[in-house]
Write a protein that holds these residues in place. Structure first.
Motif, mmCIF file in Angstrom:
data_model
loop_
_atom_site.group_PDB
_atom_site.id
_atom_site.type_symbol
_atom_site.label_atom_id
_atom_site.label_comp_id
_atom_site.label_asym_id
_atom_site.label_seq_id
_atom_site.Cartn_x
_atom_site.Cartn_y
_atom_site.Cartn_z
ATOM 1 N N UNK A 1 0.826 -1.149 -0.074
ATOM 2 C CA UNK A 1 0.158 -0.026 0.013
ATOM 3 C C UNK A 1 0.856 1.452 -0.020
ATOM 4 N N UNK A 22 2.897 1.638 -3.404
ATOM 5 C CA UNK A 22 1.959 2.095 -4.584
ATOM 6 C C UNK A 22 1.506 3.589 -4.251
ATOM 7 N N UNK A 23 1.248 3.941 -3.037
ATOM 8 C CA UNK A 23 0.894 5.461 -2.792
ATOM 9 C C UNK A 23 2.291 5.930 -3.064
ATOM 10 N N UNK A 71 2.507 7.139 -6.692
ATOM 11 C CA UNK A 71 1.211 7.910 -7.148
ATOM 12 C C UNK A 71 1.791 9.480 -6.894
ATOM 13 N N UNK A 72 2.691 9.716 -5.684
ATOM 14 C CA UNK A 72 2.859 10.819 -5.166
ATOM 15 C C UNK A 72 4.032 11.546 -5.990
ATOM 16 N N UNK A 108 3.717 2.841 -12.149
ATOM 17 C CA UNK A 108 2.370 2.456 -11.707
ATOM 18 C C UNK A 108 1.568 2.093 -12.812
ATOM 19 N N UNK A 129 -3.726 -2.659 -9.137
ATOM 20 C CA UNK A 129 -5.087 -2.444 -7.974
ATOM 21 C C UNK A 129 -5.907 -3.608 -8.148
#
Lengths: 269, 269
Positions: free
Chosen positions: B178, B181-182, B185-186, B194, B199
């Motif tokens: 988690x 992956x986050x 994205x940031x 990504x 997901x």
């Protein structure tokens, strides 16, 4: 990057005829400094290559040619020794197999060209098919000229379909080769690099120099340039090649690709 | 090499069920020290690999498996980042193409196995064909068992024809994924890693853990062992894998090949 630019300026002169090209450049007299600079450049190449790999847009093809012992293997190890194996392929073309000989000379080459995101290094290449064959008299002058045209058309196609091509001729003197071959014979750790065939080819030294001169002139194109690298000094050879490759990568407009959606909004559960 | 030996001792326990395996080993509490040690090991791997390449006798196959973000790419970059591209191939197996799907599932894998003198790294592998397919319900339990047998027979053949095989499962927790992956994205520089599909697969987390547990049990063989690597810490993951690979190479009886003739007598003209 002053080294490579400086070198590019001289590369079209008849450098093969002159011993001047074999003298180390005065500006790089300090061997240790040159090695440090080369390591920095090879790390830069590694960083650029990682973006190239991420971006999946460009393809980079490096061609290494030169007489036996000219340092093709050493160049791969040092200049590309800080890259990510995930995006790099080094291909060593040997004498063609029966199946390869049953096809045109570009057939096995085409199978190995880089895909998007890849850096491919050809250790020997399709150029062997206008060098060995010519020197051994396996093909006549008409066929040589025909192959030059095939090569130019092939490289133009690669270039127009997105491949950046850099070709290096590692230029050593006959005396330097003598020393290096003798070294391979006296060091048990280098025996594996020695091959009786090397002596046969060495006997045709001048024929090879002529063949190289002819092929380099015929296939030096703006989109697929030749760089003639003074390679009697390994340190200088690595520095110059690393400089040219790093400079090219810096000019390639590399960047991490943009996301396909607004990734900042996604929340992982 | 105490790290890998210590790890090997625990690898057959039901490690997938226990969070204990995800805690960094107390002995390696110093992160910087671990990084220095990993760099040393990766340089050792580079030296061994150079002899492997010279000797043209052994073949080494590394298989990396793990959930998305488990660190397969990072492992290739760090653990094998000091090797010579001339003798190393990293192959990233994606979703099979139409032509690949038209063959048996080992067809495209077989084409990429290492030749003598080569080190090949499989970033994902034939194991995807008993993981994704099983989790998605594309194949039933009979077919799963059949494929386990196919894989075991294939790896036995590779082993008996001279290939050393090391298989690593990079084990991360669902929470760690988690966070990773986050992070992708940031960070705009990580967007390219990504993929929306990640997901979908994440939603089947426990089915994947079960599938991994089953496949690892069914295909762990003495000649093709699985190593379950606690991979929540990247530093520890790299150190452990580098240790196992270096230890294996050290035990492989690598040496520069003997000359084919009495080379000391040859004199170059």
């Amino acid at each position: 990057m002053s080294i490579s630019t400086q070198f590019i300026a001289t590369k079209n002169s008849q450098i093969l005829d002159k011993d001047a090209s074999l003298r180390p450049l005065a500006v790089n007299s300090n061997k240790e400094l040159m090695k440090v600079k080369t390591l920095e450049l090879s790390e830069q190449i590694g960083e650029f290559q990682n973006i190239l790999y991420a971006q999946q847009k460009h393809k980079l093809l490096i061609v290494l040619q030169g007489m036996d012992t000219s340092g093709k293997d050493g160049t791969v190890r040092v200049v590309f020794g800080r890259t990510n194996p995930a995006g790099v392929r080094s291909i060593s073309f040997k004498a063609p197999s029966a199946s390869e000989r049953a096809h045109d000379f570009l057939w096995r080459i085409h199978q190995q060209v880089p895909a998007t995101g890849e850096l491919a290094i050809f250790n020997r290449s399709h150029y062997e098919d206008v060098l060995i064959t010519k020197v051994h008299g396996d093909i006549d002058e008409t066929e040589v000229q025909r192959r030059y045209a095939h090569i130019n058309a092939f490289e133009r196609m690669l270039s127009e379909t997105g491949t950046t091509i850099l070709k290096f001729f590692l230029h050593i003197s006959k005396d330097e080769q003598k020393q290096r071959l003798q070294e391979r014979l006296s060091d048990p750790n280098k025996h594996w690099k020695f091959n009786g065939q090397d002596l046969t080819e060495r006997a045709s030294w001048s024929a090879y120099q002529d063949a190289y001169q002819s092929v380099i002139r015929a296939t030096h194109q703006q989109h697929a340039p030749w760089f003639i690298i003074p390679a009697n000094s390994k340190t200088q050879r690595n520095l110059i090649i690393a400089g040219i490759v790093a400079e090219k990568l810096a000019a390639m407009d590399l960047s991490y690709p943009s996301p396909q959606a607004d990734y900042f909004k996604i929340k992982i559960e």
